[in-house]
Write a protein that holds these residues in place. Structure first.
Motif, PDB file in Angstrom:
ATOM      1  N   LEU A 139       0.830  -1.208   0.000  1.00 18.10           N
ATOM      2  CA  LEU A 139       0.000   0.000   0.000  1.00 18.10           C
ATOM      3  C   LEU A 139       0.861   1.253   0.000  1.00 18.10           C
ATOM      4  N   TYR A 140       1.937   1.230   0.772  1.00 22.85           N
ATOM      5  CA  TYR A 140       2.833   2.394   0.821  1.00 22.85           C
ATOM      6  C   TYR A 140       3.489   2.625  -0.532  1.00 22.85           C
ATOM      7  N   GLU A 141       4.014   1.560  -1.140  1.00 23.35           N
ATOM      8  CA  GLU A 141       4.682   1.701  -2.435  1.00 23.35           C
ATOM      9  C   GLU A 141       3.693   2.131  -3.512  1.00 23.35           C
ATOM     10  N   THR A 142       2.449   1.621  -3.454  1.00 25.99           N
ATOM     11  CA  THR A 142       1.440   2.013  -4.439  1.00 25.99           C
ATOM     12  C   THR A 142       1.115   3.496  -4.316  1.00 25.99           C
ATOM     13  N   GLU A 143       0.925   3.952  -3.078  1.00 23.29           N
ATOM     14  CA  GLU A 143       0.619   5.369  -2.871  1.00 23.29           C
ATOM     15  C   GLU A 143       1.800   6.243  -3.262  1.00 23.29           C
ATOM     16  N   TRP A 144       3.004   5.817  -2.902  1.00 19.25           N
ATOM     17  CA  TRP A 144       4.188   6.601  -3.236  1.00 19.25           C
ATOM     18  C   TRP A 144       4.413   6.646  -4.742  1.00 19.25           C
ATOM     19  N   SER A 145       4.156   5.537  -5.439  1.00 19.03           N
ATOM     20  CA  SER A 145       4.315   5.523  -6.900  1.00 19.03           C
ATOM     21  C   SER A 145       3.354   6.510  -7.556  1.00 19.03           C
ATOM     22  N   SER A 146       2.127   6.582  -7.016  1.00 16.24           N
ATOM     23  CA  SER A 146       1.154   7.539  -7.549  1.00 16.24           C
ATOM     24  C   SER A 146       1.612   8.971  -7.311  1.00 16.24           C
ATOM     25  N   ILE A 147       2.109   9.253  -6.103  1.00 14.30           N
ATOM     26  CA  ILE A 147       2.598  10.596  -5.794  1.00 14.30           C
ATOM     27  C   ILE A 147       3.819  10.939  -6.638  1.00 14.30           C
ATOM     28  N   GLU A 148       4.712   9.969  -6.804  1.00 14.77           N
ATOM     29  CA  GLU A 148       5.923  10.196  -7.599  1.00 14.77           C
ATOM     30  C   GLU A 148       5.578  10.499  -9.055  1.00 14.77           C
ATOM     31  N   SER A 149       4.588   9.776  -9.601  1.00 18.88           N
ATOM     32  CA  SER A 149       4.163  10.023 -10.986  1.00 18.88           C
ATOM     33  C   SER A 149       3.597  11.436 -11.145  1.00 18.88           C
TER      34      SER A 149
END
Length: 283
Positions: A139-149
């Protein structure tokens, strides 16, 4: 043969002190691995390190700590380390492999060591912690990937028109130069601006001027090919990077000019543009 290899590895038992030492070494090595992974030549080092850690925990720990419940305490940090060193897809894959090996080790532990493994309830608690840590890391990596994009899009795209900004255009020009010097791939740059754009802002207002800029980009979208890069250089100036020879780029620029000349603007009857075409030559 595989069971024999695992059995041989399982004989290497260094106790809780050794496990603590291994964890400490992993903690100290992680920032070094990530720092080295930022270098182009060592880009895949974090992934390789994560695979080695996966092998070590999956094979070594699974067949040495299942007789002692205290050794299972390290199981909860494994998925966090996987996701931290790699990405959510590789991390999830390595977590699944580790979990599968732990299950296999649990059921074959008695055959290998002639002793019973930890109680099923203890094993279940350790697996529950492992799954919970995996879920949180995912969940953390998914949210961070969205923010990073989103951050990458905002940093590389013009807020008004949605195309690349000057920062991104400069980076693409540098990449095109590097590609030319390595592979001799020709490319050209088309620079164009909207003539007398200040008069549009003065006579109609900046809101209409912004609309003209957005409408200009939309008018060119059908003419820009998939391999071309278009960006806003600043104000009313735009840049197109195309993988063409100079002659073909002249023809392409003429096509773009005709597209804008024939476009019916909502607030203007006519818009004049100026185009310049150049290409890169190695000294």
């Amino acid at each position: 043969m595989g069971i024999s290899l695992i059995a041989a590895l399982s004989n290497i038992h260094i106790g809780m002190n050794g496990e603590a030492l291994g964890a400490l070494v992993s903690i100290l090595l992680t920032p070094i691995i990530l720092w080295l992974g930022n270098k182009p030549a060592l880009l895949f080092l974090p992934n390789i390190a994560a695979v080695l850690i996966s092998f070590g925990f999956s094979v070594g720990s699974a067949f040495t700590v299942l007789h002692h419940s205290a050794g299972l305490v390290w199981l909860g940090i494994i998925p966090i380390m996987y996701f931290y060193l790699t990405n959510r897809f590789i991390g999830l894959t390595l977590s699944g492999i580790t979990l599968a090996v732990y299950f296999i080790a649990y059921f074959f532990y008695s055959d290998i060591h002639d002793i019973a493994p930890v109680p099923l309830g203890v094993m279940g608690q350790a697996i529950a912690v492992f799954l919970y840590a995996t879920l949180l890391a995912w969940l953390y990596e998914t949210e961070w990937s969205s923010i990073e994009s989103k951050l990458l899009k905002y940093s590389d795209h013009d807020f008004l028109t949605g195309i690349y900004n000057r920062r991104a255009i400069i980076r693409h020009i540098e990449m095109s130069i590097s590609n030319f010097e390595r592979n001799h791939a020709p490319f050209s740059i088309i620079l164009f601006d909207l003539d007398n754009f200040k008069m549009i802002n003065d006579n109609y207002g900046h809101e209409i001027g912004d609309h003209v800029l957005k409408e200009t980009v939309l008018a060119l979208q059908s003419s820009i090919r998939s391999g071309d890069i278009i960006g806003r250089w600043g104000g009313e100036e735009f840049v197109v990077i195309c993988n063409n020879s100079l002659n073909n780029s002249h023809l392409f620029a003429a096509k773009l000019c005709d597209t804008l000349s024939n476009h019916k603007y909502k607030y203007l009857r006519h818009l004049q543009t100026s185009f310049v075409v150049t290409h890169y030559l190695k000294n």
